[in-house]
Design a protein around this motif. Structure first.
Motif, short mmCIF file in Angstrom:
data_model
loop_
_atom_site.label_atom_id
_atom_site.label_comp_id
_atom_site.label_asym_id
_atom_site.label_seq_id
_atom_site.Cartn_x
_atom_site.Cartn_y
_atom_site.Cartn_z
N VAL A 35 -4.90 -4.29 20.07
CA VAL A 35 -4.85 -3.75 18.70
C VAL A 35 -5.82 -2.59 18.62
N PRO A 36 -5.33 -1.35 18.66
CA PRO A 36 -6.22 -0.18 18.61
C PRO A 36 -6.95 -0.08 17.27
N VAL A 37 -8.07 0.60 17.31
CA VAL A 37 -8.83 0.90 16.10
C VAL A 37 -8.26 2.16 15.45
N SER A 38 -8.11 2.12 14.12
CA SER A 38 -7.74 3.31 13.36
C SER A 38 -8.85 3.59 12.36
N HIS A 39 -9.20 4.86 12.23
CA HIS A 39 -10.21 5.27 11.27
C HIS A 39 -9.60 6.05 10.11
N GLU A 40 -8.30 5.87 9.91
CA GLU A 40 -7.65 6.46 8.74
C GLU A 40 -8.17 5.78 7.47
N PRO A 41 -7.98 6.40 6.30
CA PRO A 41 -8.59 5.87 5.07
C PRO A 41 -8.17 4.43 4.75
N LEU A 42 -9.13 3.68 4.22
CA LEU A 42 -8.90 2.30 3.79
C LEU A 42 -9.49 2.15 2.39
N ALA A 43 -8.64 1.81 1.42
CA ALA A 43 -9.08 1.70 0.02
C ALA A 43 -9.55 0.27 -0.24
N ILE A 44 -10.85 0.06 -0.17
CA ILE A 44 -11.44 -1.26 -0.35
C ILE A 44 -11.68 -1.52 -1.83
N VAL A 45 -11.12 -2.62 -2.32
CA VAL A 45 -11.30 -3.02 -3.71
C VAL A 45 -12.48 -3.97 -3.85
N VAL A 80 -7.95 -5.09 -0.32
CA VAL A 80 -7.71 -3.66 -0.19
C VAL A 80 -6.46 -3.28 -0.98
N SER A 81 -6.36 -1.99 -1.28
CA SER A 81 -5.17 -1.46 -1.93
C SER A 81 -4.34 -0.73 -0.89
N LYS A 82 -3.15 -1.24 -0.64
CA LYS A 82 -2.27 -0.65 0.38
C LYS A 82 -1.32 0.36 -0.25
N PRO A 83 -1.26 1.57 0.29
CA PRO A 83 -0.28 2.53 -0.23
C PRO A 83 1.12 2.23 0.30
N ALA A 84 2.12 2.64 -0.44
CA ALA A 84 3.49 2.54 0.05
C ALA A 84 3.63 3.38 1.32
N GLY A 85 4.41 2.88 2.27
CA GLY A 85 4.64 3.61 3.51
C GLY A 85 3.77 3.16 4.66
N LEU A 86 2.75 2.33 4.38
CA LEU A 86 1.86 1.84 5.43
C LEU A 86 2.27 0.42 5.83
N ARG A 108 2.03 0.72 16.41
CA ARG A 108 0.97 -0.15 16.93
C ARG A 108 -0.42 0.42 16.72
N THR A 109 -0.52 1.65 16.22
CA THR A 109 -1.82 2.33 16.22
C THR A 109 -2.40 2.59 14.84
N ASP A 110 -1.57 2.68 13.79
CA ASP A 110 -2.11 2.98 12.47
C ASP A 110 -1.41 2.15 11.40
N THR A 111 -1.67 0.84 11.41
CA THR A 111 -1.21 -0.06 10.36
C THR A 111 -2.43 -0.49 9.54
N LEU A 112 -2.19 -1.27 8.50
CA LEU A 112 -3.32 -1.76 7.70
C LEU A 112 -4.29 -2.55 8.58
N VAL A 113 -3.77 -3.38 9.47
CA VAL A 113 -4.63 -4.17 10.36
C VAL A 113 -5.47 -3.26 11.25
N ASN A 114 -4.89 -2.20 11.79
CA ASN A 114 -5.66 -1.26 12.61
C ASN A 114 -6.79 -0.63 11.81
N ARG A 115 -6.50 -0.28 10.55
CA ARG A 115 -7.53 0.35 9.70
C ARG A 115 -8.63 -0.65 9.34
N VAL A 116 -8.26 -1.88 9.06
CA VAL A 116 -9.28 -2.89 8.76
C VAL A 116 -10.13 -3.16 9.99
#
Length: 290
Positions: free
Chosen positions: A70-80, A89-95, A104-112
């Motif tokens: 599970v790769p690490v992603s540093h894309e934005p994560l909206a933490i509530v 977290v608040s997940k945007p549509a499309g993720l 496999r590289t930029d899902t919500l789990v990768n960002r978390v």
């Protein structure tokens, strides 16, 4: 990680006591296979050990190392909200929520996971409690370690964890409040779910919030958690969600299913305080109201 309790009743084994604290049988197996320990008054004991009133019981749960697949992603994560056990977290549509063949590289789990690595957490395996479809927006609850995952899975089973959605459905719904009670299963020739007598029980309750000439805004409460339940149920009564191409929704006003997980509440299994979170409609759905 260490979790501590004071024993207040007599006659229970350590395993029975921990089961009452939300430690499932599966969790015990995981602890046994990863060198976890049960301590009574700072002495390691077997799960069958009988407890006395006043004993101090400590459960040591080994840390979960990162999964190298599970790769690490540093894309934005909206933490509530975040605490030592849970992350909202608040997940945007499309993720997409979890890694799969198409991503496999930029899902919500990768960002978390990226967030946990950046915070130098010892547990690096995010546990998704409330999963959403890729094109559904809104609140997602994740457990930050396997015991928290065990606690929340029990709350899901007990229906003490409550999720509410807002959805725009095509046409005008006549009833202000109703329950769609219809079994669902996967279609024989596609990825969609259909109402069928041989399906699994499914109940969707809704309240009308606003009507227009062409669509209805509803608040939705799920009493079961079937795949695509909201989408399939409203399609089955002739009112598919706006933008939902898979279920025949009108795509003129919005190009993804108009579904948003806006409300989440649950009793915190550690503090026993009630936690409530709400997230406003995203811009593309808010635009429908204007």
């Amino acid at each position: 990680m260490e979790f501590k309790w004071q024993v207040e009743t007599i006659g229970q084994s350590a395993k029975q006591f921990l089961a009452q604290q939300g430690v499932s049988h599966r969790m015990f197996s995981q602890i046994n296979h990863s060198n976890g320990q049960i301590l009574v008054n700072n002495v390691a004991v077997a799960p069958a050990t009988k407890l006395a009133v006043g004993d101090a019981l400590t459960l040591i749960v080994p840390a979960e190392p990162a999964d190298p697949n599970v790769p690490v992603s540093h894309e934005p994560l909206a933490i509530v909200s975040e605490d030592p056990n849970f992350l909202v977290v608040s997940k945007p549509a499309g993720l997409t929520v979890v890694p799969g063949p198409s991503n496999r590289t930029d899902t919500l789990v990768n960002r978390v996971k990226g967030h946990l690595v950046a915070e130098q957490e010892v547990n690096l395996v995010p546990h998704v409690i409330t999963r959403l479809d890729r094109d559904t927006s809104g609140l997602v609850l994740l457990a930050k370690h396997r015991l928290a995952n065990s606690w929340m899975n029990q709350e899901l089973a007990d229906h003490t964890l409550v999720k509410r959605y807002l959805a725009f459905v095509g046409g005008r719904l006549d009833q202000d409040h109703a329950m769609i009670d219809a079994p669902l299963r996967r279609a024989d020739d596609g990825f969609n779910q259909i109402v069928a007598d041989d399906g699994k029980p499914a109940q969707t309750e809704y309240w009308v919030k606003q009507r227009t000439a062409s669509f209805t805004l509803v608040e939705v409460l799920l009493h079961t958690g079937r795949t695509h339940q909201i989408r399939a149920h409203f399609e089955s009564i002739g009112h598919p969600l706006l933008g939902d191409a898979l279920y025949g929704g009108d795509q003129q006003l919005i190009t993804r299913q108009a579904l948003h997980a806006f409300h989440l509440d649950y009793p915190d299994p550690v503090t026993h305080q009630h936690q409530t979170f709400e997230q406003p409609l995203p811009d593309d759905m808010q635009h429908l109201l204007s």
